[in-house]
Design an enzyme around this catalytic site. Structure first.
Site, PDB file in Angstrom:
ATOM      1  N   ASN A 171     -15.853 -93.697 -86.047  1.00 24.04           N
ATOM      2  CA  ASN A 171     -16.695 -92.641 -84.998  1.00 24.04           C
ATOM      3  C   ASN A 171     -17.065 -93.430 -84.248  1.00 24.04           C
ATOM      4  O   ASN A 171     -18.290 -94.286 -84.457  1.00 24.04           O
ATOM      5  CB  ASN A 171     -18.187 -92.822 -86.422  1.00 24.04           C
ATOM      6  CG  ASN A 171     -18.983 -91.017 -85.434  1.00 24.04           C
ATOM      7  OD1 ASN A 171     -19.001 -90.511 -84.075  1.00 24.04           O
ATOM      8  ND2 ASN A 171     -20.131 -91.046 -85.826  1.00 24.04           N
ATOM      9  N   TRP A 172     -17.169 -93.119 -83.216  1.00 26.00           N
ATOM     10  CA  TRP A 172     -17.434 -93.817 -81.896  1.00 26.00           C
ATOM     11  C   TRP A 172     -18.324 -92.791 -81.301  1.00 26.00           C
ATOM     12  O   TRP A 172     -18.854 -93.639 -80.200  1.00 26.00           O
ATOM     13  CB  TRP A 172     -15.647 -93.662 -80.768  1.00 26.00           C
ATOM     14  CG  TRP A 172     -14.723 -94.543 -80.873  1.00 26.00           C
ATOM     15  CD1 TRP A 172     -14.841 -95.358 -81.443  1.00 26.00           C
ATOM     16  CD2 TRP A 172     -13.157 -94.956 -80.220  1.00 26.00           C
ATOM     17  NE1 TRP A 172     -13.886 -96.342 -81.647  1.00 26.00           N
ATOM     18  CE2 TRP A 172     -12.812 -95.596 -80.711  1.00 26.00           C
ATOM     19  CE3 TRP A 172     -12.938 -94.441 -79.353  1.00 26.00           C
ATOM     20  CZ2 TRP A 172     -11.720 -96.201 -80.084  1.00 26.00           C
ATOM     21  CZ3 TRP A 172     -11.511 -94.056 -79.129  1.00 26.00           C
ATOM     22  CH2 TRP A 172     -10.963 -95.723 -79.582  1.00 26.00           C
ATOM     23  N   LYS A 173     -18.689 -92.493 -81.680  1.00 27.80           N
ATOM     24  CA  LYS A 173     -20.033 -91.413 -80.659  1.00 27.80           C
ATOM     25  C   LYS A 173     -19.552 -90.995 -79.742  1.00 27.80           C
ATOM     26  O   LYS A 173     -18.315 -90.454 -79.011  1.00 27.80           O
ATOM     27  CB  LYS A 173     -21.154 -92.323 -81.190  1.00 27.80           C
ATOM     28  CG  LYS A 173     -20.961 -92.613 -82.551  1.00 27.80           C
ATOM     29  CD  LYS A 173     -22.816 -93.281 -82.825  1.00 27.80           C
ATOM     30  CE  LYS A 173     -23.189 -93.274 -84.441  1.00 27.80           C
ATOM     31  NZ  LYS A 173     -23.916 -93.726 -84.937  1.00 27.80           N
ATOM     32  N   GLY A 221     -26.827 -97.794 -87.160  1.00 27.91           N
ATOM     33  CA  GLY A 221     -27.136 -98.352 -86.099  1.00 27.91           C
ATOM     34  C   GLY A 221     -28.921 -99.534 -85.779  1.00 27.91           C
ATOM     35  O   GLY A 221     -29.073 -99.909 -84.869  1.00 27.91           O
ATOM     36  N   SER A 238     -24.623 -99.511 -90.334  1.00 27.49           N
ATOM     37  CA  SER A 238     -24.490-100.670 -90.321  1.00 27.49           C
ATOM     38  C   SER A 238     -23.474-101.843 -90.814  1.00 27.49           C
ATOM     39  O   SER A 238     -23.810-102.620 -90.906  1.00 27.49           O
ATOM     40  CB  SER A 238     -25.633-101.490 -89.933  1.00 27.49           C
ATOM     41  OG  SER A 238     -26.500-100.587 -88.624  1.00 27.49           O
ATOM     42  N   GLU A 280     -24.815 -92.126 -95.632  1.00 27.61           N
ATOM     43  CA  GLU A 280     -25.217 -92.017 -94.592  1.00 27.61           C
ATOM     44  C   GLU A 280     -26.349 -92.955 -94.536  1.00 27.61           C
ATOM     45  O   GLU A 280     -27.328 -91.519 -93.672  1.00 27.61           O
ATOM     46  CB  GLU A 280     -24.673 -91.943 -92.793  1.00 27.61           C
ATOM     47  CG  GLU A 280     -23.355 -91.838 -93.418  1.00 27.61           C
ATOM     48  CD  GLU A 280     -22.827 -92.069 -91.563  1.00 27.61           C
ATOM     49  OE1 GLU A 280     -22.171 -92.877 -91.107  1.00 27.61           O
ATOM     50  OE2 GLU A 280     -22.860 -90.965 -91.032  1.00 27.61           O
ATOM     51  N   GLU A 289     -26.922 -87.318 -86.255  1.00 30.15           N
ATOM     52  CA  GLU A 289     -27.493 -87.574 -85.577  1.00 30.15           C
ATOM     53  C   GLU A 289     -27.116 -85.918 -84.894  1.00 30.15           C
ATOM     54  O   GLU A 289     -27.799 -85.563 -83.907  1.00 30.15           O
ATOM     55  CB  GLU A 289     -26.862 -88.401 -84.432  1.00 30.15           C
ATOM     56  CG  GLU A 289     -26.885 -90.352 -84.141  1.00 30.15           C
ATOM     57  CD  GLU A 289     -26.121 -90.996 -84.007  1.00 30.15           C
ATOM     58  OE1 GLU A 289     -25.046 -90.768 -84.046  1.00 30.15           O
ATOM     59  OE2 GLU A 289     -26.106 -91.736 -84.681  1.00 30.15           O
ATOM     60  N   GLY A 343     -19.879 -97.109 -86.871  1.00 27.61           N
ATOM     61  CA  GLY A 343     -20.467 -96.732 -85.769  1.00 27.61           C
ATOM     62  C   GLY A 343     -19.634 -97.925 -85.000  1.00 27.61           C
ATOM     63  O   GLY A 343     -18.807 -97.972 -84.169  1.00 27.61           O
ATOM     64  N   GLY A 344     -21.049 -98.782 -84.000  1.00 25.29           N
ATOM     65  CA  GLY A 344     -20.866 -99.457 -83.240  1.00 25.29           C
ATOM     66  C   GLY A 344     -19.647-100.260 -83.569  1.00 25.29           C
ATOM     67  O   GLY A 344     -18.939-101.064 -82.379  1.00 25.29           O
ATOM     68  N   HIS A 382     -23.754 -84.567 -89.366  1.00 26.64           N
ATOM     69  CA  HIS A 382     -23.600 -86.322 -89.159  1.00 26.64           C
ATOM     70  C   HIS A 382     -25.210 -86.322 -88.508  1.00 26.64           C
ATOM     71  O   HIS A 382     -25.671 -85.620 -88.456  1.00 26.64           O
ATOM     72  CB  HIS A 382     -22.987 -87.467 -87.862  1.00 26.64           C
ATOM     73  CG  HIS A 382     -23.798 -88.298 -87.253  1.00 26.64           C
ATOM     74  ND1 HIS A 382     -24.456 -88.634 -87.411  1.00 26.64           N
ATOM     75  CD2 HIS A 382     -23.027 -89.454 -87.722  1.00 26.64           C
ATOM     76  CE1 HIS A 382     -24.081 -90.401 -86.857  1.00 26.64           C
ATOM     77  NE2 HIS A 382     -23.632 -91.134 -87.413  1.00 26.64           N
TER      78      HIS A 382
HETATM   79  P1  PGA Z   1     -23.620 -97.805 -87.220  1.00 25.04           P
HETATM   80  O1  PGA Z   1     -22.714 -95.885 -87.039  1.00 25.04           O
HETATM   81  O2  PGA Z   1     -22.440 -98.550 -88.146  1.00 25.04           O
HETATM   82  O3  PGA Z   1     -23.447 -98.154 -85.513  1.00 25.04           O
HETATM   83  O4  PGA Z   1     -24.529 -98.565 -87.648  1.00 25.04           O
HETATM   84  C1  PGA Z   1     -22.159 -95.533 -88.767  1.00 25.04           C
HETATM   85  C2  PGA Z   1     -22.732 -93.884 -87.918  1.00 25.04           C
HETATM   86  O5  PGA Z   1     -23.494 -93.014 -87.427  1.00 25.04           O
HETATM   87  O6  PGA Z   1     -21.561 -93.396 -88.447  1.00 25.04           O
END
Ligand code: PGA
Length: 246
Positions: free
Chosen positions: A7-9, A167, A206, A161, A95, A227-228, A93
Site C-alpha cells: 500500500n503505497w498510500k 506507521g 508496521s 490493521e 486513514e 505500507g512504509g 483503510h
Molecule cells: P504501515 O502501513 O506498514 O506503514 O504501518 C500499513 C497500512 O496502512 O496499510
C-alpha cells in the site's frame, strides 16, 4: 494461499514507481499460491499495471466510489479501476475512515460495487488504541465486518490493521494478532457460511522484512498489507520470498 499487498498510500512519483517496478521484477519469481499485489496512487495505476503486466503481480486501487459514474468530482469508479487494469481495491483503510469520514454504510456499498465489477475487495478493519484499552476490540471488529452481511458469493480478502500499529513502528504481538484473527475467522464463518473459512485474513501495521516471518507464523494469518516498508523494492521482494518459503 498467501497474500502480500503493498500500500503505497500518497507516495512516489512516476520515476520512483517505475524504478520500483524494474528492481522488484528483477528480484521476484512468481509462485502459484502466493498472490502479490501493489496498490499505487490511482494516477499511477495504468502505468504500473502496464509495467508489471505478465509478471505475476497484480495491481489494486486504494479506494473506489460505489456509484458507476456521474458528478462525483475527484472520485474514481470501480469500472474505471477495472479499466486501469486492477484486479482488486483496498476498501475501508483506517486513514479513509478517520480522515475522509468513510462509514460502514458507505463501505457496504463499495464492497458490493467492487464485486459487481469483478474487483476483489480488500476490506480493512481494526481498532484504535483507546478502543483496545477499553476492551472494545472485538465489538469494533464485529461491527466493521458486518458490512459483509448479505454480500454475495464473490471472493473477498480482509486485512486486520490495528490503528495504533499503522506507521508507528509498533506491531501487535503474536497473541494480539492471533486473538483478533481467530475472532475474525469465526465472524466470517457466521457471515459468509462455509466461504468464510477460506477468506484470506492479512495483518497490517508496521510489517517489515525483519518481522514478517514471525507474523506469518501466527495461525490464521494469510499475509500482510504493507505500507512504509513496501516502497523499498528489495525489502518488499524479501517479504514476498518469506511468504513463498513459509
Ligand atoms: P504501515 O502501513 O506498514 O506503514 O504501518 C500499513 C497500512 O496502512 O496499510
Amino acid at each position: 494461499m498467501r497474500c502480500v499487498v503493498a500500500n503505497w498510500k500518497m507516495n512516489l512519483l512516476f520515476p520512483e514507481a517505475s524504478n520500483f517496478c524494474s528492481t522488484f521484477a528483477e528480484n521476484y519469481n512468481p509462485v502459484e499460491d502466493v498472490r502479490v499485489a501493489i496498490a499505487p496512487p490511482s494516477i499511477l495505476l495504468w502505468t504500473i499495471h502496464s509495467q508489471l503486466r505478465g509478471r505475476g503481480i497484480t495491481t489494486f486501487a486504494q479506494n473506489g466510489h460505489f456509484e458507476p459514474k456521474g458528478a462525483f468530482t475527484g472520485e474514481v469508479s470501480m469500472a474505471q479501476i477495472r479499466d486501469a487494469g486492477c484486479s482488486g481495491v483496498i476498501l475501508g483503510h483506517s486513514e479513509r475512515r478517520q480522515q475522509f469520514g468513510e462509514t460502514d454504510e458507505v463501505l457496504a456499498k463499495k464492497v458490493a460495487a467492487a464485486q459487481s465489477h469483478k474487483l476483489l475487495p480488500l476490506l480493512c478493519i481494526g481498532e484504535t488504541l483507546v478502543e483496545r484499552e477499553r476492551e472494545q476490540t472485538f465489538s469494533v471488529i464485529k461491527t466493521q465486518l458486518s458490512v459483509l452481511k448479505g454480500v454475495s458469493s464473490g471472493p473477498i480478502w480482509v486485512a486486520y490493521e490495528p490503528i495504533w500499529a499503522i506507521g508507528t513502528g509498533r506491531t501487535a504481538d503474536g497473541r494480539q494478532i492471533h486473538e483478533a484473527h481467530h475472532f475474525i475467522r469465526e465472524e466470517l464463518r457466521v457471515l459468509l457460511g462455509e466461504a468464510g473459512s477460506s477468506v484470506p485474513i492479512l495483518y497490517g501495521g508496521s510489517v517489515k522484512a525483519s518481522n514478517f516471518g514471525s507474523i506469518l507464523s501466527v495461525p490464521q494469518v494469510s499475509g500482510a498489507l504493507v505500507g512504509g516498508a513496501s516502497m523499498d523494492p528489495l525489502a518488499f521482494a524479501e517479504m514476498v520470498k518469506t511468504a513463498q518459503e513459509a
